[in-house]
Design a protein around this motif. Structure first.
Motif, PDB file in Angstrom:
ATOM      1  N   TYR A 256       7.977  -0.431  12.577  1.00 41.28           N
ATOM      2  CA  TYR A 256       9.087  -0.596  11.631  1.00 41.28           C
ATOM      3  C   TYR A 256       9.178   0.636  10.723  1.00 41.28           C
ATOM      4  O   TYR A 256      10.253   1.196  10.523  1.00 41.28           O
ATOM      5  N   THR A 257       8.045   1.045  10.201  1.00 45.10           N
ATOM      6  CA  THR A 257       8.018   2.228   9.326  1.00 45.10           C
ATOM      7  C   THR A 257       8.523   3.459  10.069  1.00 45.10           C
ATOM      8  O   THR A 257       9.249   4.282   9.507  1.00 45.10           O
ATOM      9  N   ALA A 258       8.178   3.577  11.341  1.00 44.17           N
ATOM     10  CA  ALA A 258       8.653   4.714  12.141  1.00 44.17           C
ATOM     11  C   ALA A 258      10.177   4.709  12.239  1.00 44.17           C
ATOM     12  O   ALA A 258      10.804   5.777  12.202  1.00 44.17           O
TER      13      ALA A 258
ATOM     14  N   LEU B 187       0.849  -1.187   0.000  1.00 46.18           N
ATOM     15  CA  LEU B 187       0.000   0.000   0.000  1.00 46.18           C
ATOM     16  C   LEU B 187       0.887   1.239   0.000  1.00 46.18           C
ATOM     17  O   LEU B 187       2.072   1.172   0.337  1.00 46.18           O
ATOM     18  N   ALA B 188       0.295   2.360  -0.331  1.00 46.23           N
ATOM     19  CA  ALA B 188       1.009   3.630  -0.250  1.00 46.23           C
ATOM     20  C   ALA B 188       1.160   4.023   1.223  1.00 46.23           C
ATOM     21  O   ALA B 188       0.305   3.688   2.051  1.00 46.23           O
ATOM     22  N   LEU B 189       2.237   4.707   1.540  1.00 47.77           N
ATOM     23  CA  LEU B 189       2.500   5.141   2.909  1.00 47.77           C
ATOM     24  C   LEU B 189       1.305   5.896   3.487  1.00 47.77           C
ATOM     25  O   LEU B 189       0.903   5.668   4.626  1.00 47.77           O
ATOM     26  N   GLU B 190       0.691   6.766   2.686  1.00 48.13           N
ATOM     27  CA  GLU B 190      -0.438   7.565   3.187  1.00 48.13           C
ATOM     28  C   GLU B 190      -1.709   6.739   3.389  1.00 48.13           C
ATOM     29  O   GLU B 190      -2.648   7.195   4.040  1.00 48.13           O
ATOM     30  N   ASP B 191      -1.746   5.516   2.864  1.00 48.46           N
ATOM     31  CA  ASP B 191      -2.896   4.631   3.053  1.00 48.46           C
ATOM     32  C   ASP B 191      -2.601   3.500   4.039  1.00 48.46           C
ATOM     33  O   ASP B 191      -3.451   2.648   4.261  1.00 48.46           O
ATOM     34  N   CYS B 192      -1.419   3.488   4.600  1.00 45.60           N
ATOM     35  CA  CYS B 192      -1.010   2.378   5.458  1.00 45.60           C
ATOM     36  C   CYS B 192      -0.536   2.900   6.810  1.00 45.60           C
ATOM     37  O   CYS B 192      -1.346   3.222   7.673  1.00 45.60           O
ATOM     38  N   CYS B 193       0.760   3.013   6.989  1.00 45.47           N
ATOM     39  CA  CYS B 193       1.336   3.397   8.285  1.00 45.47           C
ATOM     40  C   CYS B 193       1.403   4.905   8.514  1.00 45.47           C
ATOM     41  O   CYS B 193       1.460   5.346   9.664  1.00 45.47           O
ATOM     42  N   GLY B 194       1.384   5.680   7.457  1.00 40.52           N
ATOM     43  CA  GLY B 194       1.513   7.128   7.579  1.00 40.52           C
ATOM     44  C   GLY B 194       0.525   7.765   8.544  1.00 40.52           C
ATOM     45  O   GLY B 194       0.916   8.494   9.460  1.00 40.52           O
ATOM     46  N   PRO B 195      -0.780   7.512   8.393  1.00 44.35           N
ATOM     47  CA  PRO B 195      -1.753   8.121   9.308  1.00 44.35           C
ATOM     48  C   PRO B 195      -1.532   7.723  10.771  1.00 44.35           C
ATOM     49  O   PRO B 195      -1.759   8.532  11.671  1.00 44.35           O
ATOM     50  N   LEU B 196      -1.101   6.495  11.012  1.00 45.72           N
ATOM     51  CA  LEU B 196      -0.845   6.060  12.385  1.00 45.72           C
ATOM     52  C   LEU B 196       0.306   6.854  12.990  1.00 45.72           C
ATOM     53  O   LEU B 196       0.220   7.349  14.117  1.00 45.72           O
ATOM     54  N   ILE B 197       1.382   6.984  12.231  1.00 48.31           N
ATOM     55  CA  ILE B 197       2.565   7.705  12.710  1.00 48.31           C
ATOM     56  C   ILE B 197       2.255   9.189  12.917  1.00 48.31           C
ATOM     57  O   ILE B 197       2.761   9.815  13.846  1.00 48.31           O
ATOM     58  N   GLN B 198       1.376   9.734  12.091  1.00 52.29           N
ATOM     59  CA  GLN B 198       0.989  11.149  12.211  1.00 52.29           C
ATOM     60  C   GLN B 198      -0.065  11.380  13.286  1.00 52.29           C
ATOM     61  O   GLN B 198      -0.485  12.513  13.512  1.00 52.29           O
ATOM     62  N   GLY B 199      -0.525  10.325  13.942  1.00 48.91           N
ATOM     63  CA  GLY B 199      -1.533  10.468  14.996  1.00 48.91           C
ATOM     64  C   GLY B 199      -2.942  10.635  14.484  1.00 48.91           C
ATOM     65  O   GLY B 199      -3.829  11.062  15.223  1.00 48.91           O
TER      66      GLY B 199
END
Length: 166
Positions: free
Chosen positions: A41-43, A14-26
């Protein structure tokens, strides 16, 4: 012209903005233990150390070395994540574990971090609560070792020490 998307480093396709990105951004919470592990891991790959700290259970948070974690994340070139096994950790569960291998280059060497991570859901939020490093698998023989004075397994009729054991 369309904007190119960045693939998520966790390997989800998936794209970062559709996967781990939103979680890391809160902007969301991990729904499963595996999702939290992948986002952690992404963090590391993004050097999002505050997220790593925020996703720790209280006991782990007390032992967290922010400077050392930041140095490891910064000094490593992250090469990929392989999820080996997931036990429990679904949205309805309270605990789960994820076995994974994270590959990285650091100080000129290629390394891997193989761990079984434990997660617990506290107040509806998945948190990392520790892990166990998995070392190399020890070799185990399928048959007993041939003794020096045993007949040689090649069938010569000689003792092993006088034949193939030389």
């Amino acid at each position: 012209m369309t904007q190119a998307t960045t693939p998520c480093p966790c390997g989800s396709d998936l794209a970062l903005e559709d996967c781990c990105g939103p979680l890391i951004q809160g902007k969301g919470r991990a729904r499963t233990a595996e999702a939290l592990m992948r986002s952690r891991y992404t963090a590391y790959t993004l050097q999002a150390i505050d997220y790593l700290q925020a996703t720790l259970e209280a006991g782990e948070a007390q032992r967290f070395d922010k400077a050392a974690t930041a140095a490891w994340a910064r000094d490593s070139a992250w090469k990929g994540l392989e999820v080996i096994e997931v036990v429990a950790g679904a949205p309805a569960d309270r605990e789960g574990s994820v076995e994974f291998v994270a590959r990285f280059e650091r100080h000129g060497g290629v390394h891997q971090h193989h761990e079984i991570s434990r997660f617990r859901k506290i107040d509806g939020r998945w948190l990392y609560c520790g892990g166990k490093d998995v070392g190399p698998v020890q070799f185990q023989r399928a048959v007993p070792k041939t003794g020096r004075n045993d007949p040689c397994p090649c069938g010569s009729g000689h003792k092993y020490k006088k034949c193939c054991g030389r």
